[in-house]
Design a protein around this motif. Structure first.
Motif: not given
Length: 193
Positions: A2-5, A70-72, A104-111, A173-174
């Motif tokens: 399970k991933i929390l988005l 976790l994805a942000i 923990i995966a982030s996109v762009c300014v999600g970092a 992430l996958l």
């Protein structure tokens, strides 16, 4: 699995939707057991450009033990992104995911909330690189060793430098959750390769 988005106010819908689609294809077409649950500070989160999104859970309902990652997605300052992205409750949750070695995966300014939480101290990472690289400078000030590359993977943490990278972050992430072969199958089915 399970991933929390996580959806902070002002998140960018394109950076959010790739996780829903890519993991949806993985489940629907190949039976890969990876679920996505969305989360925010409010049940209805207003994304960048005013698009409302109903999330599955509120942040105070989250049991981190239930999640593998976790994805942000990133977002826009003018739509209130940093007001929630820098909230102590989210920063604490990021720290806990990291302490447990979860992805923990982030996109762009999600970092940037990752940097603000302290988990990027001394680690290679990236964030939005255009507009005089001012977001990369901010990430550096938060302790990260900024690398100007599309995607930077450092142990359990994925960061990327603009919205265009969002699908690649989700595929990475996958791959990390399942394996490269399964990721390639989904990527091929969706026409990315």
């Amino acid at each position: 699995m399970k991933i929390l988005l996580f959806c902070a106010k002002g998140f960018e819908t394109m950076e959010f939707s790739v996780f829903i689609d890519i993991f949806g294809w993985a489940r629907n077409d190949y039976g890969y057991d990876v679920q996505i649950e969305t989360c925010g500070f409010n049940k209805k989160v207003i994304s960048a450009f005013g698009v409302p999104v109903m999330v599955d859970k509120l942040i105070n309902e989250i049991d981190i033990e239930e999640y593998d990652a976790l994805a942000i997605p990133g977002g826009f300052e003018e739509f209130g992104f940093y007001k929630e992205a820098y909230n102590k409750e989210l920063l604490s949750m990021i720290q806990e995911f990291n302490q447990q070695g979860k992805i923990i995966a982030s996109v762009c300014v999600g970092a940037l909330p990752l940097g603000k939480s302290g988990i990027l101290n001394g680690k290679r990472a990236t964030t939005y690189h255009l507009n005089d690289a001012h977001r990369q400078k901010q990430l550096s000030e938060l302790g990260a060793s900024v690398i100007n590359e599309r995607i930077v993977v450092n142990e359990n943490i994925i960061t990327s430098y603009c919205p265009e990278t969002a699908p690649d972050v989700a595929f990475e992430l996958l791959k990390m959750l399942l394996d490269r072969e399964k990721m390639i199958k989904v990527k091929h089915a969706m026409g990315f390769c």
